[in-house]
Design an enzyme around this catalytic site. Sequence first.
Site, PDB file in Angstrom:
ATOM      1  N   GLY A   1      -0.419   7.869   1.566  1.00 11.93           N
ATOM      2  CA  GLY A   1      -0.516   8.249   2.694  1.00 11.93           C
ATOM      3  C   GLY A   1       0.756   7.342   3.292  1.00 11.93           C
ATOM      4  O   GLY A   1       1.806   8.007   3.225  1.00 11.93           O
ATOM      5  N   ILE A   2       0.712   7.108   4.397  1.00 10.05           N
ATOM      6  CA  ILE A   2       1.466   6.231   5.678  1.00 10.05           C
ATOM      7  C   ILE A   2       2.662   5.213   5.016  1.00 10.05           C
ATOM      8  O   ILE A   2       2.769   5.771   4.890  1.00 10.05           O
ATOM      9  CB  ILE A   2       1.277   5.941   6.385  1.00 10.05           C
ATOM     10  CG1 ILE A   2      -0.634   6.224   7.197  1.00 10.05           C
ATOM     11  CG2 ILE A   2       1.813   5.129   7.299  1.00 10.05           C
ATOM     12  CD1 ILE A   2      -1.126   6.039   8.298  1.00 10.05           C
ATOM     13  N   GLY A   3       1.850   4.299   3.940  1.00 12.66           N
ATOM     14  CA  GLY A   3       3.017   3.383   2.938  1.00 12.66           C
ATOM     15  C   GLY A   3       3.832   4.378   1.859  1.00 12.66           C
ATOM     16  O   GLY A   3       4.835   4.345   2.142  1.00 12.66           O
TER      17      GLY A   3
ATOM     18  N   TYR B   1     -14.390  -2.679  10.126  1.00  8.64           N
ATOM     19  CA  TYR B   1     -13.014  -2.230   9.833  1.00  8.64           C
ATOM     20  C   TYR B   1     -11.746  -2.880  11.434  1.00  8.64           C
ATOM     21  O   TYR B   1     -11.134  -3.253  11.694  1.00  8.64           O
ATOM     22  CB  TYR B   1     -12.943  -0.615   9.383  1.00  8.64           C
ATOM     23  CG  TYR B   1     -11.457  -0.770   9.453  1.00  8.64           C
ATOM     24  CD1 TYR B   1     -10.422  -0.347   8.275  1.00  8.64           C
ATOM     25  CD2 TYR B   1     -11.256  -0.089  11.164  1.00  8.64           C
ATOM     26  CE1 TYR B   1      -8.961  -0.096   8.402  1.00  8.64           C
ATOM     27  CE2 TYR B   1      -9.738   0.698  10.888  1.00  8.64           C
ATOM     28  CZ  TYR B   1      -8.860   1.156   9.480  1.00  8.64           C
ATOM     29  OH  TYR B   1      -7.592   2.060   9.234  1.00  8.64           O
TER      30      TYR B   1
ATOM     31  N   ASN C   1       1.609   3.174  -2.455  1.00  7.36           N
ATOM     32  CA  ASN C   1       1.495   4.851  -3.769  1.00  7.36           C
ATOM     33  C   ASN C   1       0.194   5.505  -2.992  1.00  7.36           C
ATOM     34  O   ASN C   1       0.325   7.152  -3.656  1.00  7.36           O
ATOM     35  CB  ASN C   1       0.730   3.900  -4.466  1.00  7.36           C
ATOM     36  CG  ASN C   1      -0.434   3.773  -4.104  1.00  7.36           C
ATOM     37  OD1 ASN C   1      -1.053   2.266  -4.118  1.00  7.36           O
ATOM     38  ND2 ASN C   1      -1.865   4.287  -4.462  1.00  7.36           N
TER      39      ASN C   1
ATOM     40  N   SER D   1      -4.323   0.058  13.682  1.00 12.60           N
ATOM     41  CA  SER D   1      -5.137   0.798  14.212  1.00 12.60           C
ATOM     42  C   SER D   1      -6.075   1.046  15.853  1.00 12.60           C
ATOM     43  O   SER D   1      -6.062   0.294  16.252  1.00 12.60           O
ATOM     44  CB  SER D   1      -6.891   1.551  13.080  1.00 12.60           C
ATOM     45  OG  SER D   1      -7.542   2.308  13.717  1.00 12.60           O
TER      46      SER D   1
ATOM     47  N   GLY E   1       0.916  -1.014  -0.100  1.00 15.39           N
ATOM     48  CA  GLY E   1      -0.253   0.102  -0.096  1.00 15.39           C
ATOM     49  C   GLY E   1       1.177   1.164   0.261  1.00 15.39           C
ATOM     50  O   GLY E   1       0.640   2.606   0.454  1.00 15.39           O
TER      51      GLY E   1
HETATM   52  N1  LIG Z   1      -5.540   7.341   7.906  1.00 16.68           N
HETATM   53  C1  LIG Z   1      -5.199   7.148   9.437  1.00 16.68           C
HETATM   54  O1  LIG Z   1      -6.363   7.754  10.227  1.00 16.68           O
HETATM   55  C2  LIG Z   1      -5.373   5.878   9.893  1.00 16.68           C
HETATM   56  C3  LIG Z   1      -5.957   5.295  10.826  1.00 16.68           C
HETATM   57  C4  LIG Z   1      -5.524   3.996  11.357  1.00 16.68           C
HETATM   58  C5  LIG Z   1      -4.698   3.590  10.744  1.00 16.68           C
HETATM   59  N2  LIG Z   1      -4.786   3.419   9.590  1.00 16.68           N
HETATM   60  C6  LIG Z   1      -4.188   2.502   8.911  1.00 16.68           C
HETATM   61  O2  LIG Z   1      -2.482   2.419   7.747  1.00 16.68           O
HETATM   62  C7  LIG Z   1      -2.801   1.939   6.952  1.00 16.68           C
HETATM   63  C8  LIG Z   1      -2.313   3.275   5.351  1.00 16.68           C
HETATM   64  O3  LIG Z   1      -3.446   3.546   5.084  1.00 16.68           O
HETATM   65  P1  LIG Z   1      -3.830   4.817   4.882  1.00 16.68           P
HETATM   66  O4  LIG Z   1      -3.384   6.245   6.507  1.00 16.68           O
HETATM   67  O5  LIG Z   1      -2.465   5.497   4.427  1.00 16.68           O
HETATM   68  O6  LIG Z   1      -4.652   5.126   3.688  1.00 16.68           O
HETATM   69  P2  LIG Z   1      -4.434   5.244   2.043  1.00 16.68           P
HETATM   70  O7  LIG Z   1      -3.067   6.835   2.112  1.00 16.68           O
HETATM   71  O8  LIG Z   1      -5.236   4.955   1.332  1.00 16.68           O
HETATM   72  O9  LIG Z   1      -3.581   4.393   1.531  1.00 16.68           O
HETATM   73  C9  LIG Z   1      -3.963   3.109   1.654  1.00 16.68           C
HETATM   74  C10 LIG Z   1      -3.378   2.230   0.981  1.00 16.68           C
HETATM   75  O10 LIG Z   1      -3.556   0.585   0.705  1.00 16.68           O
HETATM   76  C11 LIG Z   1      -3.872   0.451  -1.038  1.00 16.68           C
HETATM   77  N3  LIG Z   1      -5.117  -0.420  -0.650  1.00 16.68           N
HETATM   78  C12 LIG Z   1      -6.263  -0.193  -0.172  1.00 16.68           C
HETATM   79  N4  LIG Z   1      -6.726  -1.936  -0.610  1.00 16.68           N
HETATM   80  C13 LIG Z   1      -5.908  -2.523  -0.877  1.00 16.68           C
HETATM   81  C14 LIG Z   1      -5.788  -3.403  -2.286  1.00 16.68           C
HETATM   82  N5  LIG Z   1      -7.148  -4.834  -1.963  1.00 16.68           N
HETATM   83  N6  LIG Z   1      -4.608  -4.446  -2.555  1.00 16.68           N
HETATM   84  C15 LIG Z   1      -3.464  -3.629  -2.564  1.00 16.68           C
HETATM   85  N7  LIG Z   1      -3.085  -2.023  -1.806  1.00 16.68           N
HETATM   86  C16 LIG Z   1      -4.787  -1.738  -1.510  1.00 16.68           C
HETATM   87  C17 LIG Z   1      -4.445   1.858  -1.291  1.00 16.68           C
HETATM   88  O11 LIG Z   1      -4.155   1.677  -2.230  1.00 16.68           O
HETATM   89  P3  LIG Z   1      -5.110   2.504  -3.612  1.00 16.68           P
HETATM   90  O12 LIG Z   1      -3.999   4.182  -3.195  1.00 16.68           O
HETATM   91  O13 LIG Z   1      -4.843   1.733  -4.804  1.00 16.68           O
HETATM   92  O14 LIG Z   1      -6.735   2.573  -3.325  1.00 16.68           O
HETATM   93  C18 LIG Z   1      -3.131   2.399  -0.969  1.00 16.68           C
HETATM   94  O15 LIG Z   1      -2.107   2.606  -1.488  1.00 16.68           O
HETATM   95  C19 LIG Z   1      -4.003   1.453   6.767  1.00 16.68           C
HETATM   96  O16 LIG Z   1      -3.788  -0.264   7.180  1.00 16.68           O
HETATM   97  C20 LIG Z   1      -4.989   1.847   7.502  1.00 16.68           C
HETATM   98  O17 LIG Z   1      -5.712   0.878   8.164  1.00 16.68           O
HETATM   99  C21 LIG Z   1      -4.512   4.725   8.875  1.00 16.68           C
END
Ligand SMILES: NC(=O)c1ccc[n+]([C@@H]2O[C@H](COP(=O)([O-])OP(=O)(O)OC[C@H]3O[C@@H](n4cnc5c(N)ncnc54)[C@H](OP(=O)(O)O)[C@@H]3O)[C@@H](O)[C@H]2O)c1
Length: 282
Positions: A16-18, A166, A14, A141, A12
Amino acid sequence: MQMAGKVCIVTGSNSGIGKETSLELAQMGATLVIVVRNQDKGQKALDEIVSKTGNHSVNLMICDMSSMASVRKFAVEFKKKYHRLDVLINNAGAEFVKRQVTSEGFEQTLAVNYLAPFLLTYELLDLLKASAPSRIINVSSGLAKNGMVDFNNLQNENNYKGMKAYSNAKLMLMMFTYELSKKLQGTGVTINVLMPGFVATNLGKNSGSLSSAVMFALVRPMQISAKKGAETSVYLASSDEVKDITGKCFSKKRETETCSASYNEEVQVRLWNETIQLLGLR
Ligand SMILES: NC(=O)c1ccc[n+]([C@@H]2O[C@H](COP(=O)([O-])OP(=O)(O)OC[C@H]3O[C@@H](n4cnc5c(N)ncnc54)[C@H](OP(=O)(O)O)[C@@H]3O)[C@@H](O)[C@H]2O)c1
């Protein structure tokens, strides 16, 4: 830990956090594999990471975490290309407002947030062990505290609510971390889980609900940046301070307690066994 020469996977990556985690690890000189589901988005992220860091040992690989076949295929392809793995960061995650079932018969929230990281870790364990000392990092989370493991409703068939599904999956990811840490004692492979905080990313935007997207836009001022949200992932991947720590949860780069349900060892064992069965593993 010196990151030059270390092979790291970030799923993941591309956005956010990744993406921020990947940028930091690339900056430290790691050999990095960014794993995404969409080629174009992945290429854009790859170009950005290479141009910002000057690190040309960053590669793109494709994997759709909602498909266990895709996870298995990725693991095979990765092992053909790379002969070691020092850090695996299971970061990809998503929330879905409506219940959807994949072609393999798995509810999507469970598949992406729990089954895929479980399976990917399982398929790469031999390589992680052979590369020890090595590290597994699971991005959970704070919402895991609202989750529960209902063995009669693992696939969220009854009364589906996106946020609840979730939270359940993120709790399962935590319990998987704690259970696997026991199985990995003495192997030199550590596994920890983290809670990144409330981070301004794309999470929720793609959930398929306008109200969810509006809600996320409204709370944006309370969120930390993705760069800040990535700090604990980078810390667990690279710091010598945690080289011997395993089976713990971290928040803001510190060890933290999680909800009492997450420590239930009976449920951890049963969840492990049921997941092995669900995924058709030995
Ligand atoms: N943001 C917060 O406040 C928060 C809080 C607690 C935990 N988290 C966790 O942090 C992690 C990163 O999330 P983020 O906040 O950075 O959100 P994000 O910007 O939406 O990033 C999520 C990443 O996961 C990828 N992804 C989603 N579904 C997928 C699939 N079926 N196959 C492969 N890749 C997939 C997305 O790809 P696409 O761009 O193609 O969708 C994107 O690269 C997640 O595990 C999330 O649950 C986030």
